[in-house]
Design a protein around this motif. Structure first.
Motif, PDB file in Angstrom:
ATOM      1  N   THR A  51       6.135 -30.683 -24.921  1.00  0.00           N
ATOM      2  CA  THR A  51       4.667 -30.502 -24.517  1.00  0.00           C
ATOM      3  C   THR A  51       4.897 -30.859 -22.899  1.00  0.00           C
ATOM      4  N   ALA A  52       5.704 -31.649 -22.424  1.00  0.00           N
ATOM      5  CA  ALA A  52       5.928 -31.332 -21.026  1.00  0.00           C
ATOM      6  C   ALA A  52       6.602 -30.095 -20.434  1.00  0.00           C
ATOM      7  N   TYR A  53       7.398 -29.483 -21.125  1.00  0.00           N
ATOM      8  CA  TYR A  53       7.803 -28.035 -20.706  1.00  0.00           C
ATOM      9  C   TYR A  53       6.825 -26.929 -20.891  1.00  0.00           C
ATOM     10  N   VAL A  54       5.754 -27.185 -21.913  1.00  0.00           N
ATOM     11  CA  VAL A  54       4.962 -26.261 -21.824  1.00  0.00           C
ATOM     12  C   VAL A  54       4.002 -26.234 -20.867  1.00  0.00           C
ATOM     13  N   THR A  55       3.560 -27.478 -20.803  1.00  0.00           N
ATOM     14  CA  THR A  55       2.344 -27.920 -19.636  1.00  0.00           C
ATOM     15  C   THR A  55       3.088 -27.258 -18.262  1.00  0.00           C
ATOM     16  N   VAL A  56       4.121 -27.668 -17.717  1.00  0.00           N
ATOM     17  CA  VAL A  56       4.825 -27.244 -16.594  1.00  0.00           C
ATOM     18  C   VAL A  56       4.958 -25.593 -16.509  1.00  0.00           C
ATOM     19  N   LEU A  57       5.548 -25.167 -17.602  1.00  0.00           N
ATOM     20  CA  LEU A  57       5.956 -23.806 -17.534  1.00  0.00           C
ATOM     21  C   LEU A  57       4.544 -23.032 -17.370  1.00  0.00           C
ATOM     22  N   SER A  58       3.404 -23.393 -18.328  1.00  0.00           N
ATOM     23  CA  SER A  58       2.336 -22.712 -18.237  1.00  0.00           C
ATOM     24  C   SER A  58       1.569 -22.695 -16.578  1.00  0.00           C
ATOM     25  N   SER A  59       1.457 -23.807 -16.281  1.00  0.00           N
ATOM     26  CA  SER A  59       0.827 -24.071 -15.056  1.00  0.00           C
ATOM     27  C   SER A  59       1.473 -23.314 -13.739  1.00  0.00           C
ATOM     28  N   VAL A  60       3.046 -23.260 -13.837  1.00  0.00           N
ATOM     29  CA  VAL A  60       3.642 -22.403 -12.977  1.00  0.00           C
ATOM     30  C   VAL A  60       3.405 -21.264 -13.040  1.00  0.00           C
ATOM     31  N   LEU A  61       3.531 -20.563 -14.219  1.00  0.00           N
ATOM     32  CA  LEU A  61       3.211 -19.304 -14.505  1.00  0.00           C
ATOM     33  C   LEU A  61       2.003 -18.673 -14.005  1.00  0.00           C
ATOM     34  N   LEU A  62       0.882 -19.423 -14.065  1.00  0.00           N
ATOM     35  CA  LEU A  62      -0.289 -19.116 -13.551  1.00  0.00           C
ATOM     36  C   LEU A  62      -0.356 -18.674 -12.206  1.00  0.00           C
ATOM     37  N   ASN A  63       0.511 -19.635 -11.429  1.00  0.00           N
ATOM     38  CA  ASN A  63       0.571 -19.655  -9.921  1.00  0.00           C
ATOM     39  C   ASN A  63       1.301 -18.455  -9.648  1.00  0.00           C
ATOM     40  N   ILE A  64       2.298 -18.232 -10.312  1.00  0.00           N
ATOM     41  CA  ILE A  64       3.123 -17.117  -9.949  1.00  0.00           C
ATOM     42  C   ILE A  64       2.521 -15.648 -10.169  1.00  0.00           C
ATOM     43  N   PHE A  65       1.572 -15.578 -11.310  1.00  0.00           N
ATOM     44  CA  PHE A  65       1.074 -14.451 -11.540  1.00  0.00           C
ATOM     45  C   PHE A  65       0.068 -14.365 -10.267  1.00  0.00           C
ATOM     46  N   GLU A  66      -0.543 -15.400  -9.910  1.00  0.00           N
ATOM     47  CA  GLU A  66      -1.520 -15.275  -9.141  1.00  0.00           C
ATOM     48  C   GLU A  66      -1.044 -14.667  -7.653  1.00  0.00           C
ATOM     49  N   LYS A  67       0.291 -14.923  -7.226  1.00  0.00           N
ATOM     50  CA  LYS A  67       0.928 -14.335  -5.969  1.00  0.00           C
ATOM     51  C   LYS A  67       1.407 -13.083  -6.369  1.00  0.00           C
ATOM     52  N   VAL A  68       2.085 -12.792  -7.464  1.00  0.00           N
ATOM     53  CA  VAL A  68       2.675 -11.462  -7.585  1.00  0.00           C
ATOM     54  C   VAL A  68       1.723 -10.241  -8.001  1.00  0.00           C
ATOM     55  N   VAL A  69       0.587 -10.912  -8.842  1.00  0.00           N
ATOM     56  CA  VAL A  69      -0.362  -9.582  -9.468  1.00  0.00           C
ATOM     57  C   VAL A  69      -1.719 -10.267  -9.068  1.00  0.00           C
ATOM     58  N   PRO A  70      -2.013 -10.387  -7.836  1.00  0.00           N
ATOM     59  CA  PRO A  70      -3.457 -10.650  -7.632  1.00  0.00           C
ATOM     60  C   PRO A  70      -4.651  -9.894  -8.232  1.00  0.00           C
ATOM     61  N   LEU A  71      -5.515 -10.814  -8.868  1.00  0.00           N
ATOM     62  CA  LEU A  71      -6.655 -10.075  -9.244  1.00  0.00           C
ATOM     63  C   LEU A  71      -7.950 -10.559  -8.848  1.00  0.00           C
ATOM     64  N   SER A  72      -8.748  -9.961  -8.414  1.00  0.00           N
ATOM     65  CA  SER A  72     -10.121 -10.424  -7.938  1.00  0.00           C
ATOM     66  C   SER A  72     -11.436  -9.836  -8.477  1.00  0.00           C
ATOM     67  N   ALA A  73     -11.098  -9.002  -9.785  1.00  0.00           N
ATOM     68  CA  ALA A  73     -11.946  -8.524 -10.674  1.00  0.00           C
ATOM     69  C   ALA A  73     -11.395  -8.217 -11.787  1.00  0.00           C
ATOM     70  N   PRO A  74     -12.112  -7.928 -13.011  1.00  0.00           N
ATOM     71  CA  PRO A  74     -11.742  -7.661 -14.312  1.00  0.00           C
ATOM     72  C   PRO A  74     -10.870  -6.227 -14.361  1.00  0.00           C
ATOM     73  N   LEU A  75      -9.937  -6.292 -15.208  1.00  0.00           N
ATOM     74  CA  LEU A  75      -9.254  -4.967 -15.265  1.00  0.00           C
ATOM     75  C   LEU A  75     -10.141  -3.722 -15.646  1.00  0.00           C
ATOM     76  N   THR A  76     -11.342  -3.941 -16.563  1.00  0.00           N
ATOM     77  CA  THR A  76     -12.144  -2.722 -16.971  1.00  0.00           C
ATOM     78  C   THR A  76     -13.617  -3.251 -16.908  1.00  0.00           C
ATOM     79  N   ASP A  77     -14.520  -2.198 -17.172  1.00  0.00           N
ATOM     80  CA  ASP A  77     -15.924  -2.767 -17.118  1.00  0.00           C
ATOM     81  C   ASP A  77     -16.312  -2.747 -18.269  1.00  0.00           C
TER      82      ASP A  77
END
Length: 260
Positions: A84-110
């Motif tokens: 559970t600790a592994y999942v919590t840390v990994l998931s939280s860190v991955l979201l921030n990595i995605f935010e830096k590597v693939v910044p998204l400010s709007a939905p992919l489609t309409d």
């Protein structure tokens, strides 16, 4: 189970957990955050708080999850699983990595409904994988573990109330359209998780009628089965003294194929 098999099993479990965490975060970051879908959980809280705080949803998600992780260790101690600790840390860190590597400010489609489907299916399937490998998905699940340890509250009801409050708040913070999509997401997510878990935990059995069951039993027992793989293995005389039937229960489909 030998030490080599045990290590192999642990590696397989963590590979499965890591894949599930990546799958969940893709659904949350790409489809949920950009559309402001908030149908429960820590990610739903992050979507709402992003509108009120000068922080991104990924950053808020990280802060909440780390706070819950510390609370989990404080309240549960050794009862708080490392998975559970592994999942919590990994998931939280991955979201921030995605935010830096693939910044998204709007939905992919309409196509909002199309994106809602992916926002539901990817995290729901990931949640089913977590259940299959036995860790908690972190977030509000940690609160459920704490409540289960220290209170007599119905955990399922408590989590449903938390998710419902988050969904209702989406009507107030965003708009009716977003709120209605969040309601649909909450209902659909529950059904997808239930169906996915049902398929993963499906158990089958078959019967073999033979004169000499010992070689068959020895073959099955010598395979790399765990206690979870074989539900039961019984033999009984039938028809006459010359025939014996074996009833074998297999809890995983791939094991069924290997035995047959």
């Amino acid at each position: 189970m030998t030490q080599k098999q045990s290590v192999r099993s642990v590696i397989r479990e963590y590979v499965g957990i890591t894949f599930a965490a990546i799958l969940m975060d893709i659904g949350v970051y790409v489809f949920k955050f950009t559309n402001h879908f908030s149908f429960g959980g820590v990610s739903g809280m992050a979507v709402l708080l992003e509108e009120l705080l000068p922080m991104s949803a990924s950053q808020i998600n990280l802060i909440i999850n780390m706070a819950l992780l510390i609370l989990g260790f404080a309240c549960l101690g050794k009862g708080f699983g490392m998975k559970t600790a592994y999942v919590t840390v990994l998931s939280s860190v991955l979201l921030n990595i995605f935010e830096k590597v693939v910044p998204l400010s709007a939905p992919l489609t309409d196509q909002t409904m199309l994106e809602l489907v992916y926002a539901i299916v990817l995290p729901a399937f990931a949640a089913a994988l977590f259940f299959f490998e036995n860790p908690s998905g972190g977030g509000t699940d940690i609160l459920a573990m704490i409540l289960k340890r220290h209170t007599t509250l119905n955990i399922a009801t408590a989590l449903l109330v938390i998710d419902a409050v988050i969904v209702i708040a989406s009507f107030l913070i965003y708009d009716v359209k977003t709120g209605l999509y969040s309601v649909c997401g909450l209902l659909a997510k529950t059904m997808v998780i239930d169906k996915s878990i049902e398929q993963m935990k499906l158990c089958k059995y078959f019967t073999i009628i033979c004169r000499n069951p010992e070689p068959i039993c020895d073959y099955i027992k010598n395979m790399e089965f765990t206690k979870e793989d074989i539900g039961f293995l019984r033999s009984k005389k039938c028809f006459s003294e010359k025939f014996i039937y074996l009833r074998i229960g297999i809890s995983k489909r791939q094991r069924m194929v290997s035995v047959s």
